[in-house]
Design an enzyme around this catalytic site. Sequence first.
Site, mmCIF file in Angstrom:
data_model
loop_
_atom_site.group_PDB
_atom_site.id
_atom_site.type_symbol
_atom_site.label_atom_id
_atom_site.label_comp_id
_atom_site.label_asym_id
_atom_site.label_seq_id
_atom_site.Cartn_x
_atom_site.Cartn_y
_atom_site.Cartn_z
ATOM 1 N N CYS A 25 0.676 -1.215 0.121
ATOM 2 C CA CYS A 25 0.152 0.014 -0.002
ATOM 3 C C CYS A 25 0.825 1.202 0.189
ATOM 4 C CB CYS A 25 -0.994 -0.084 1.107
ATOM 5 S SG CYS A 25 -2.250 -1.291 1.109
ATOM 6 N N HIS A 75 -13.080 9.732 -7.237
ATOM 7 C CA HIS A 75 -11.858 10.025 -8.433
ATOM 8 C C HIS A 75 -10.785 10.861 -8.027
ATOM 9 C CE1 HIS A 75 -15.136 7.642 -10.446
ATOM 10 N NE2 HIS A 75 -14.144 7.087 -11.026
ATOM 11 N N GLU A 136 -13.083 -0.200 2.810
ATOM 12 C CA GLU A 136 -12.307 0.036 1.886
ATOM 13 C C GLU A 136 -12.251 -1.397 0.874
ATOM 14 O OE1 GLU A 136 -8.139 1.675 2.992
ATOM 15 O OE2 GLU A 136 -7.603 -0.606 2.651
#
Length: 149
Positions: A25, A75, A136
Site C-alpha cells: 500500500c 475519483h 475499503e
Amino acid sequence: MSNIRITKQFSFETGHALYGYDGKCRNVHGHSYKLSVTVIGAPIADNTNVKWGMVIDFGDLKKIVKEEIVDVYDHATVFNKNTPHIELANELMQRGHSVILADYQPTSENMVIDFAAKIKARLPENISLHSLKLQETDSSFAEWYAADN
C-alpha cells in the site's frame, strides 16, 4: 419522543498511497469505498411540518455527505502532504487531476475521523452523528462511533 437512528450509504472511488508504509500500500492504488453514515435524533413531532415523522430528510443528509465527502473524494487521489510522491501529486494536479494533500496518513482509520468532523459540522443541532463505517474492501473497514469519542 424516542430517538431513532437512520443510516444512508454512499460509494466513491478514491486512490491513495501510504507514505513510509512497509507493504504494497505504499504504492499508488485505489479502492471502491462504501461509507455508511448513521445519525440519531427524535422524529419531527410537528404534524404541520412537511418533514413530520422524519429524523432528517434522507435528501438533506445526502446533500451534506455528497458535498463534504463524495464530491471531493470521488475519483481523487489522496496523499499525505509530506509524501515523497509530492512530485507525482504536483504533476497530476498540473494535468487537471483531482489530488488531495491531507494532513494525515490516508488510511481508512484517519479518513473516517476526518469525515466525522466534516459531517458533524454540517448537521442540524438537533441531529447527532452516531457512527460512520468506511469500507475499503469487501472484508476491511474502519468504524467511528460518537460514544467512543
